[in-house]
Write an enzyme that holds these catalytic residues in place. Structure first.
Site, PDB file in Angstrom:
ATOM      1  N   ARG A 242      -1.938 102.924  15.691  1.00 25.05           N
ATOM      2  CA  ARG A 242      -2.462 103.340  14.923  1.00 25.05           C
ATOM      3  C   ARG A 242      -4.005 103.254  14.693  1.00 25.05           C
ATOM      4  O   ARG A 242      -4.570 104.175  14.447  1.00 25.05           O
ATOM      5  CB  ARG A 242      -1.495 102.902  13.922  1.00 25.05           C
ATOM      6  CG  ARG A 242      -1.755 103.121  13.138  1.00 25.05           C
ATOM      7  CD  ARG A 242      -0.941 102.186  11.384  1.00 25.05           C
ATOM      8  NE  ARG A 242      -0.241 103.780  11.204  1.00 25.05           N
ATOM      9  CZ  ARG A 242       1.550 103.213  11.641  1.00 25.05           C
ATOM     10  NH1 ARG A 242       1.820 102.020  12.323  1.00 25.05           N
ATOM     11  NH2 ARG A 242       2.327 103.957  11.591  1.00 25.05           N
ATOM     12  N   ILE A 243      -4.053 102.397  15.031  1.00 24.28           N
ATOM     13  CA  ILE A 243      -5.534 101.428  15.374  1.00 24.28           C
ATOM     14  C   ILE A 243      -6.408 102.319  17.012  1.00 24.28           C
ATOM     15  O   ILE A 243      -7.679 103.205  16.250  1.00 24.28           O
ATOM     16  CB  ILE A 243      -5.774 100.281  15.960  1.00 24.28           C
ATOM     17  CG1 ILE A 243      -5.209  99.173  14.368  1.00 24.28           C
ATOM     18  CG2 ILE A 243      -7.041 100.007  15.826  1.00 24.28           C
ATOM     19  CD1 ILE A 243      -5.361  97.680  15.140  1.00 24.28           C
TER      20      ILE A 243
ATOM     21  N   ILE B  86     -10.300  94.637  21.288  1.00 27.11           N
ATOM     22  CA  ILE B  86     -10.020  94.233  20.022  1.00 27.11           C
ATOM     23  C   ILE B  86      -8.287  93.566  19.559  1.00 27.11           C
ATOM     24  O   ILE B  86      -7.799  94.368  18.284  1.00 27.11           O
ATOM     25  CB  ILE B  86     -10.298  94.860  18.352  1.00 27.11           C
ATOM     26  CG1 ILE B  86      -9.907  96.488  19.080  1.00 27.11           C
ATOM     27  CG2 ILE B  86     -11.653  95.559  19.146  1.00 27.11           C
ATOM     28  CD1 ILE B  86     -10.067  97.410  18.329  1.00 27.11           C
TER      29      ILE B  86
ATOM     30  N   ARG C 110      -6.173  90.773  21.715  1.00 21.51           N
ATOM     31  CA  ARG C 110      -5.734  89.631  21.314  1.00 21.51           C
ATOM     32  C   ARG C 110      -6.131  89.042  23.029  1.00 21.51           C
ATOM     33  O   ARG C 110      -6.515  90.062  23.827  1.00 21.51           O
ATOM     34  CB  ARG C 110      -3.900  89.275  21.951  1.00 21.51           C
ATOM     35  CG  ARG C 110      -3.463  89.908  20.556  1.00 21.51           C
ATOM     36  CD  ARG C 110      -3.732  88.459  19.264  1.00 21.51           C
ATOM     37  NE  ARG C 110      -3.158  88.345  18.163  1.00 21.51           N
ATOM     38  CZ  ARG C 110      -3.674  89.641  17.231  1.00 21.51           C
ATOM     39  NH1 ARG C 110      -4.906  89.955  17.272  1.00 21.51           N
ATOM     40  NH2 ARG C 110      -2.649  89.172  15.820  1.00 21.51           N
TER      41      ARG C 110
ATOM     42  N   ASP D 226     -13.563  91.130  20.367  1.00 22.71           N
ATOM     43  CA  ASP D 226     -13.217  89.792  18.727  1.00 22.71           C
ATOM     44  C   ASP D 226     -12.604  89.511  19.085  1.00 22.71           C
ATOM     45  O   ASP D 226     -11.988  88.881  17.967  1.00 22.71           O
ATOM     46  CB  ASP D 226     -12.546  91.334  17.733  1.00 22.71           C
ATOM     47  CG  ASP D 226     -12.562  90.435  16.595  1.00 22.71           C
ATOM     48  OD1 ASP D 226     -13.778  90.130  16.173  1.00 22.71           O
ATOM     49  OD2 ASP D 226     -11.482  91.203  15.891  1.00 22.71           O
TER      50      ASP D 226
ATOM     51  N   GLU E  99      -8.890  80.414  20.124  1.00 16.91           N
ATOM     52  CA  GLU E  99     -10.049  81.054  18.943  1.00 16.91           C
ATOM     53  C   GLU E  99     -10.513  79.765  18.433  1.00 16.91           C
ATOM     54  O   GLU E  99      -9.285  79.557  17.421  1.00 16.91           O
ATOM     55  CB  GLU E  99      -9.504  81.936  18.126  1.00 16.91           C
ATOM     56  CG  GLU E  99      -9.504  83.267  19.604  1.00 16.91           C
ATOM     57  CD  GLU E  99      -9.312  84.668  18.705  1.00 16.91           C
ATOM     58  OE1 GLU E  99      -8.695  84.674  17.466  1.00 16.91           O
ATOM     59  OE2 GLU E  99      -9.002  86.218  19.181  1.00 16.91           O
TER      60      GLU E  99
ATOM     61  N   HIS F 192     -13.338  87.649  15.348  1.00 14.22           N
ATOM     62  CA  HIS F 192     -11.057  87.832  14.874  1.00 14.22           C
ATOM     63  C   HIS F 192     -11.962  88.271  13.673  1.00 14.22           C
ATOM     64  O   HIS F 192     -10.673  87.619  12.927  1.00 14.22           O
ATOM     65  CB  HIS F 192     -10.539  87.142  15.713  1.00 14.22           C
ATOM     66  CG  HIS F 192      -8.500  87.454  15.451  1.00 14.22           C
ATOM     67  ND1 HIS F 192      -8.208  86.566  16.012  1.00 14.22           N
ATOM     68  CD2 HIS F 192      -8.786  88.710  14.765  1.00 14.22           C
ATOM     69  CE1 HIS F 192      -6.785  87.549  16.338  1.00 14.22           C
ATOM     70  NE2 HIS F 192      -6.969  88.893  15.028  1.00 14.22           N
ATOM     71  N   ILE F 193     -12.371  89.161  13.285  1.00 14.05           N
ATOM     72  CA  ILE F 193     -12.815  89.937  11.951  1.00 14.05           C
ATOM     73  C   ILE F 193     -12.853  91.390  12.226  1.00 14.05           C
ATOM     74  O   ILE F 193     -12.393  91.665  10.878  1.00 14.05           O
ATOM     75  CB  ILE F 193     -14.172  89.811  12.269  1.00 14.05           C
ATOM     76  CG1 ILE F 193     -15.422  90.202  12.846  1.00 14.05           C
ATOM     77  CG2 ILE F 193     -14.345  87.785  11.576  1.00 14.05           C
ATOM     78  CD1 ILE F 193     -16.410  90.377  12.677  1.00 14.05           C
ATOM     79  N   GLY F 194     -11.346  91.691  12.849  1.00 15.21           N
ATOM     80  CA  GLY F 194     -10.719  92.582  12.703  1.00 15.21           C
ATOM     81  C   GLY F 194     -10.872  92.804  11.306  1.00 15.21           C
ATOM     82  O   GLY F 194     -10.222  94.142  10.760  1.00 15.21           O
TER      83      GLY F 194
HETATM   84  O1  LIG Z   1      -3.487  92.619  12.899  1.00 14.54           O
HETATM   85  C1  LIG Z   1      -3.993  91.779  14.056  1.00 14.54           C
HETATM   86  O2  LIG Z   1      -3.285  91.545  14.363  1.00 14.54           O
HETATM   87  C2  LIG Z   1      -5.232  91.547  13.577  1.00 14.54           C
HETATM   88  O3  LIG Z   1      -5.590  90.248  14.366  1.00 14.54           O
HETATM   89  C3  LIG Z   1      -6.113  92.217  13.569  1.00 14.54           C
HETATM   90  O4  LIG Z   1      -7.421  91.759  13.686  1.00 14.54           O
END
Ligand SMILES: O=C(O)C(=O)CO
Length: 489
Positions: free
Chosen positions: A322-323, A403, A405, A429, A434, A453-455
């Protein structure tokens, strides 16, 4: 403990609905009528005001200006004025309308009953006398309005005097603070669950463990380990806020008969946006440029300080879920050539809609792309999927963006590749751990951008994630189809 939490804990089992503002109202049902009902109303109020006694209002709010009769209006205006005074004492009052089955009680700040009140005023010790504004009584009679549109009664807090069913217990790490759930999300959760913080659980394990039916995991917290699972005999579901569940031991959780859910829909846009932001920022050396622009040592802007263009470049997306697909939609607007590698090839129409070409072999994508973006969940199989060999396949002008892991990349290999210009740059990210230790070599490079980690760190995304998690957890608890369940492999 907040004022309301304290009050609610005293009225445990009696709370049906809470809006955290303004006047307290209790209401319940009685089969009695006339004098008998009035007696019951008084008894209810006595209990209620006893529980309230000693509390001071932390907030002051006016009663809603929705009542019509001028006499009632006058009374309520008078009451509103008093409510405006912070620290006003709690007072109580109520009436049991003859012949009606509803039994109502209201508690509002003020020191005397307002004139015009036709309800039975109840005097309670401690300089607290009270009233039930007749308009308010009429208003809260409409139980469905109270429940469905709590904001319409924004200055009422409704408490059921005679309990129906208790809300299911939901364990959360904490409220507010460094790792706790944010206040606005707490308000959402509280509409459907009785929240129990880890501290409350640990302080009163015996009682709390029976109540907890669900755990809300946000930012990987609280940790769900064997010890926790063993101590929660009624646990049914772990609602993860976020799509990645690599912090949860799915097999172990499933062995306890507990379901796991995640929030793939809520995270998609904000995470795709951060992928685009990192790609653009890295291509145009945004962070470096900003430092030059604001540095006290800058005397001129060098003409040979250049970035590269995203427009019409080739983007290789690893993970076209999806992303990944949302990234492709955005990249299309930049006229990018899009390659993707995924476990499964997308349908032809989906590929055509974004102009994406499938690479069965990841190596082909790595060799051809100007930007490689990792958008996959971490699994034991794809741990360090980008190592020395894969970095060596990339163009020396290419940029790696992550983006997904941190552990998808062999970070030692990445340090070496960036130091030796095997690839042009990286934008991450996510890292492991972290945050990175402050002396980590990745932090010393200038051809890297790292964000914390600001997704999904947007006001909208965290709200949508909570809503999706709530829908999932309620579905499990109510035995309905579960929108997003995650299964162990
Ligand atoms: O939804 C998640 O697991 C995320 O890490 C989004 O950045």
């Amino acid at each position: 403990m907040s004022f309301l939490e304290n009050l609610v804990s005293k009225l445990r089992g009696e709370v049906r609905f809470i809006s955290d503002k303004g006047t307290l109202v209790s209401y319940g049902l009685t089969e009695a009528s006339g004098d008998q009902a009035e007696k019951q109303a008084r008894a209810t109020l006595c209990q209620f005001s006893a529980a309230c006694r000693g509390f001071l209002w932390k907030r002051s709010e006016a009663l809603p200006d929705t009542y019509t009769s001028s006499r009632q209006n006058q009374a309520e205006k008078e009451l509103s004025k008093r409510v405006q005074q912070p620290g006003a004492e709690v007072s109580a009052g109520g009436r049991a309308p003859a012949g009606r089955k509803e039994l109502h009680a209201a508690v509002g700040p003020g020191t005397e009953a307002a004139e015009g009140n036709r309800g039975c005023a109840l005097r309670v010790p401690g300089n607290c006398s009270g009233l039930l504004p007749p308009g308010a009584a009429r208003f809260i009679c409409k139980e469905n309005i109270v429940r469905k549109e709590p904001l319409q009664i924004n200055s009422l807090v409704v408490i059921e005097a005679m309990s129906e069913k208790e809300l299911p217990g939901l364990l959360i790490l904490d409220i507010g603070g460094t790792y706790g759930v944010q206040e606005n999300i707490v308000a959402l959760l509280k509409k459907h669950f009785c929240l129990i913080t880890m501290k409350e659980f640990l302080e009163n394990k015996k009682e709390m463990s029976k109540k907890i039916q669900s755990v809300f995991v946000s930012e990987c917290r609280p940790t769900v380990d064997q010890e926790l699972l063993e101590s929660l005999p009624n646990l049914k579901v772990i609602g993860n806020s976020g799509v990645g569940v690599d912090h949860l031991n799915l097999k172990m959780i499933s062995n306890f008969g507990v379901k796991v859910t995640n929030t793939p829909h809520a995270v998609a846009d904000s995470t795709a946006d951060i992928g685009m932001a990192l790609m653009l920022a890295s291509a145009r050396r945004l962070v470096e440029g900003s430092q030059i622009a604001i540095s006290p040592h800058t005397k001129y802007f060098a003409v040979d300080w250049l970035g590269v263009e995203v427009t019409r470049a080739t983007l290789g997306i690893i993970g076209m879920g999806r992303i990944g697909y949302k990234v492709a939609q955005r990249a299309r607007a930049f006229e990018m050539k899009i390659l993707y590698h995924n476990r499964k090839q997308r349908r032809k129409e989906e590929e055509q809609a974004v102009g994406a070409h499938y690479c069965e072999k990841m190596e082909d994508l790595l060799q051809q792309s100007d930007f490689v973006m990792l958008v996959v969940n971490l699994t034991p199989e794809n741990h360090k999927m980008i190592g020395k060999k894969e970095l060596g396949l990339m163009k020396p002008t290419a940029t790696l963006i992550n983006i997904g892991r941190g552990a998808l990349i062999d970070q030692d290999a990445l340090v070496e590749a960036l130091q030796n210009n095997v690839i042009r740059a990286a934008a991450l990210d996510v890292t492991y751990p972290e945050p990175l230790p402050r002396d980590h070599p990745l932090l010393k490079l200038n051809n890297i951008i790292i964000t914390p980690h600001i997704g999904t760190a947007t006001v909208q995304a965290i709200q949508m994630m909570a809503e999706e998690a709530i829908a999932n957890m309620l579905a499990v608890l109510n035995g309905q189809p579960i929108p997003s369940e995650v299964f162990p492999k």
